[in-house]
Design a protein around this motif. Structure first.
Motif, PDB file in Angstrom:
ATOM      1  N   PRO A 151     -60.042  -5.757  59.465  1.00  5.08           N
ATOM      2  CA  PRO A 151     -61.015  -6.418  60.104  1.00  5.08           C
ATOM      3  C   PRO A 151     -60.231  -7.231  61.601  1.00  5.08           C
ATOM      4  N   ILE A 158     -60.455  -4.919  69.952  1.00  3.24           N
ATOM      5  CA  ILE A 158     -61.386  -4.818  70.661  1.00  3.24           C
ATOM      6  C   ILE A 158     -61.548  -6.013  71.708  1.00  3.24           C
TER       7      ILE A 158
ATOM      8  N   ASP B  45     -75.272  -1.751  79.276  1.00  2.69           N
ATOM      9  CA  ASP B  45     -74.336  -0.886  79.476  1.00  2.69           C
ATOM     10  C   ASP B  45     -74.507   0.463  79.429  1.00  2.69           C
ATOM     11  N   TYR B  46     -73.552   1.508  79.556  1.00  5.64           N
ATOM     12  CA  TYR B  46     -73.912   2.969  79.641  1.00  5.64           C
ATOM     13  C   TYR B  46     -74.053   3.398  78.015  1.00  5.64           C
ATOM     14  N   ILE B  50     -68.172   0.044  69.957  1.00  2.00           N
ATOM     15  CA  ILE B  50     -67.841  -0.844  68.856  1.00  2.00           C
ATOM     16  C   ILE B  50     -67.895  -2.050  69.249  1.00  2.00           C
ATOM     17  N   GLU B  51     -67.208  -2.530  70.527  1.00  2.00           N
ATOM     18  CA  GLU B  51     -66.815  -3.924  70.894  1.00  2.00           C
ATOM     19  C   GLU B  51     -68.398  -4.543  71.158  1.00  2.00           C
ATOM     20  N   HIS B  52     -69.386  -3.885  71.049  1.00  2.00           N
ATOM     21  CA  HIS B  52     -70.880  -4.695  71.378  1.00  2.00           C
ATOM     22  C   HIS B  52     -71.105  -5.545  70.031  1.00  2.00           C
ATOM     23  N   ARG B  84     -73.503   2.007  57.287  1.00  2.00           N
ATOM     24  CA  ARG B  84     -72.278   2.972  57.648  1.00  2.00           C
ATOM     25  C   ARG B  84     -72.569   4.136  57.903  1.00  2.00           C
ATOM     26  N   PHE B  88     -71.146   7.533  64.950  1.00  2.00           N
ATOM     27  CA  PHE B  88     -70.331   7.270  65.972  1.00  2.00           C
ATOM     28  C   PHE B  88     -69.472   8.299  66.417  1.00  2.00           C
ATOM     29  N   THR B  90     -66.167   9.226  69.529  1.00  2.00           N
ATOM     30  CA  THR B  90     -65.387   8.451  70.482  1.00  2.00           C
ATOM     31  C   THR B  90     -65.915   7.705  71.652  1.00  2.00           C
ATOM     32  N   ILE B  93     -71.763   4.775  69.540  1.00  2.00           N
ATOM     33  CA  ILE B  93     -72.136   4.632  68.007  1.00  2.00           C
ATOM     34  C   ILE B  93     -73.748   4.045  68.031  1.00  2.00           C
ATOM     35  N   SER B  97     -74.803   0.864  63.243  1.00  2.00           N
ATOM     36  CA  SER B  97     -73.545   0.876  63.163  1.00  2.00           C
ATOM     37  C   SER B  97     -72.711  -0.323  63.844  1.00  2.00           C
ATOM     38  N   VAL B 101     -70.416  -3.123  61.942  1.00  2.00           N
ATOM     39  CA  VAL B 101     -69.230  -3.261  62.445  1.00  2.00           C
ATOM     40  C   VAL B 101     -69.065  -4.703  62.495  1.00  2.00           C
ATOM     41  N   ASP B 104     -68.341  -6.101  59.275  1.00  5.61           N
ATOM     42  CA  ASP B 104     -66.971  -5.767  58.790  1.00  5.61           C
ATOM     43  C   ASP B 104     -65.958  -6.740  59.248  1.00  5.61           C
ATOM     44  N   LEU B 105     -66.288  -7.123  60.760  1.00  2.93           N
ATOM     45  CA  LEU B 105     -65.188  -7.982  61.412  1.00  2.93           C
ATOM     46  C   LEU B 105     -65.558  -9.420  60.769  1.00  2.93           C
TER      47      LEU B 105
END
Lengths: 510, 164
Positions: A151, A158, B45-46, B50-52, B84, B88, B90, B93, B97, B101, B104-105
């Motif tokens: 993570p 990110i 966004d379009y 994952i960054e969201h 999980r 997702f 490339t 996602i 999901s 993430v 997880d982060l």
């Protein structure tokens, strides 16, 4: 002459294995491998199966539309296309040099773009292979898997990417497909609030970029045999460098080194690229094969991108990245590093460099004020070259007195790397696939080699007009009924022989 | 400072009814006006990426908004769970999901997230949203205003479909 493993001597009866589509790359491509009855590799090709046509439909459009239009080539590096076209159009309208403020804001936009693109590639696309192993569980081999297992690494990746995207938004108006750069300069300054917001985080980004370099170095140190040999092959290297030999991603002169590291082309004016580079069309792919005219097609092909740039320059003009570059050069023990996986190492050194340059630019008052536009005497033609994340990007235009584009030629980074990517794939095929029973892990090695180049296949398939076609007509039972090839010069050849090229039929259109 | 509420819509404004997500965000923001002050962030966004997951940090409640070919008309509301899943690619996602993430982060549970799926039918490139889709959008906006007021929060951990 055909390159080794490019074309099987007798394709009839060979077993065909396809990796279709190649995953975790931008755009659509596939790899075909022909094997004999003993699983010996007879032919390996990386095919680009999508078809765009940008060079043609830009013709007839007003020149000021072009920097906006060409961004649609790519959702990952639209800034590179925007800036390369603007640099070309600066020349067309005689706006040279552009103002100090405009160039610094363009550089800020471009270095932000390279940072975000490199972070996207390394952390999202490549790191799953490198952190988990080429044979690891397929379901884990993705960025979501990285977020789960590592993570801290995922979060920093990110946020690095997000920082780059914010730089693009602040300078061009939007995170993708912005309008900040225009022929003649820029249409907006950076606001003080935006500058302060970005400056607050920039030291953190430099720190994380340094950690990313350490991760790659550690991977090389832990398994030097794999990292030095995987997909390795010798080649020339081409890039822009600043006039004094420094790494420069926005502007410069063309330089090329041979596989031994000797400079054989230097100080070449970007406007003369056509005298230096020739593009070849081959009938089995939509992507052209450029090579240096002086050396010819067989030995004149080259690599571009981070691996070429970091070794082509004499130094990197930022303190921390230069220290890392020296360490990278030392890894080669006096010879150029030709390892395909070393692209990742070089790429992370560039991330560190871009973060350092971004900090300097954010502290420069010229991005907040000063003239933004220049004008001059019209010339009617111009070439713009920039070092995009994936390598040297060339935009070449002719514009009529009525402001409409009459000619457009684009050579994008991934196209420069076409032969090199094919060589990498063939190297992997010889090393890992030849004579063995194939499984997912072995085939993933082919993709790992391609991914190292960070190819953007969408960008690389823009041509129209001299496009070869390989048309196969299959019966409902799968039997070959007809097979016709149109060569790049328009000649049609009918052949019953089996082909593994891109097909207009169920396979290509699915 | 991060607002406690987030309304996040995604889609392509140039792709017919796919515009419903970002249009919802824009129009709900306009309807809410200054009354919500710094209490709500409106993002679009379009595609979901994952960054969201990082946009969920420090939120009390999150509303994801997307156009859907499969939901009942005019819209459906679903309480989301972190999953999980294999959604997702490339390029995109799923909201579940994204929540996973985040988990997880951040090593903690994500904030309560709700999916508002607005029924669309035509997603052609270069086309504007259809009239029927815009009617669905209007009805969804009424529901959205109630969500901002905290009056429509589905019970946690209960998957429910609210057919308007």
């Amino acid at each position: 002459m055909s390159f080794d493993l490019e074309t099987a001597a007798n394709p009839k009866g060979l077993r065909r294995v396809a990796i279709d589509p190649v995953s975790r790359v931008e755009g659509h491509g596939k790899v075909t491998i022909l094997l004999d009855e003993h699983n010996r590799v007879q032919q390996v090709r990386l095919h680009i199966v999508e078809f765009r046509g940008f060079e043609k439909f830009i013709e007839g459009r007003p020149y000021w539309e072009v920097p906006v239009m060409v961004q649609r080539l790519c959702g990952i590096c639209p800034v590179s296309h925007q800036l390369a076209s603007c640099k070309a159009m600066d020349r067309v309208i005689g706006a040279q040099p552009i103002t100090r403020s405009a160039e610094k804001i363009r550089r800020l936009m471009h270095y932000g773009q390279v940072l975000q693109s490199h972070a996207l590639h390394f952390f999202y696309l490549a790191s799953p292979d490198l952190l988990f192993g080429f044979d690891s569980e397929v379901n884990l081999r993705n960025i979501v898997g990285v977020a789960r297992a590592h993570p801290d690494i995922a979060k920093k990746g990110i946020l690095l990417r997000k920082f780059g995207q914010e730089l693009i938004r602040v300078t061009s108006g939007k995170r993708i497909h912005g309008t900040g750069a225009v022929p003649g300069g820029m249409n907006k300054h950076v606001s003080r609030d935006d500058r302060d917001m970005l400056h607050r985080d920039v030291n953190q980004m430099i720190g994380w970029a340094g950690e990313a370099v350490d991760i790659v170095k550690q991977l090389h140190a832990q398994n030097p045999i794999l990292y030095d040999s995987f997909g390795s092959f010798r080649s020339n290297m081409l890039s822009l460098v600043r006039a004094d030999g420094a790494l420069d991603l926005y502007d410069g002169v063309l330089r090329a080194r041979n596989a031994d590291g000797q400079i054989f082309l230097d100080g070449a004016d970007d406007q003369s690229y056509m005298e230096l580079i020739e593009e070849e069309v081959r009938p089995w792919t939509y992507m052209k094969f450029p090579h240096l005219r002086s050396l010819g097609r067989d030995v004149g092909w080259y690599r571009v991108g981070p691996l070429a740039r970091v070794q082509n320059c004499d130094f990197i003009p930022s303190r921390m990245a230069e220290t890392q570059r020296k360490e990278f050069i030392d890894w080669g023990k006096g010879a150029p590093v030709h390892a395909t996986l070393a692209y990742h190492w070089a790429r992370m050194i560039e991330v560190l460099h871009t973060a350092e340059v971004i900090k300097d630019l954010l502290e420069d008052p010229d991005i907040l004020q000063g003239n933004l536009m220049t004008s001059g005497e019209r010339r009617g033609a111009g070439v713009g070259i920039i070092e995009a994340p994936r390598g040297t990007l060339i935009h070449d235009y002719r514009v009529g007195a009525d402001d409409l584009v009459t000619m457009c030629n684009l050579i994008v980074s991934t196209t420069h790397n076409n032969q090199a990517m094919n060589e990498a794939v063939r190297s992997v095929a010889r090393q890992y696939l030849d004579g063995r029973v194939l499984n997912e892990g072995l085939l993933n090695r082919v993709e790992v080699a391609i991914r190292a180049f960070d190819p953007c296949l969408s960008c690389a398939t823009h041509a129209l007009g001299q496009m070869p076609l390989d048309v196969v007509l299959l019966g409902s039972d799968g039997q070959l009924i007809d097979h016709m090839i149109k060569s790049h010069d328009g000649e049609f050849i009918r052949t019953p022989a089996l082909s593994a090229g891109p097909r207009i039929g169920a396979e290509a259109l699915s | 400072m991060t607002a406690p509420l987030l309304v996040f819509g995604w889609g392509n404004l140039s792709r017919g009814d796919d515009a419903l997500g970002p249009l919802f965000v824009q129009q709900l923001g306009a309807l809410a006006g200054s009354s919500v002050g710094s209490g709500v962030d409106f993002l679009e966004d379009y595609q979901l990426q994952i960054e969201h997951a990082l946009d969920l940090v420090c939120r009390q409640r999150v509303l994801f908004v997307d156009a859907s070919l499969n939901c009942a008309a005019p819209f459906e509301v679903t309480t989301l769970r972190a999953t999980r899943d294999a959604s997702f690619t490339t390029h995109a996602i799923s909201p579940g999901s994204v929540m996973q993430v985040y988990r997880d982060l951040a090593r903690t549970e994500p904030p309560p997230c709700t999916l508002l799926a607005i029924r669309g039918t035509q997603f052609e490139l270069g086309e504007p949203p259809g009239l029927l889709a815009l009617q669905h959008l209007s009805q969804a906006l009424v529901w959205g205003q109630r969500w901002l007021d905290g009056n429509t929060v589905p019970k946690p951990s209960v998957l429910e479909h609210l057919h308007a």
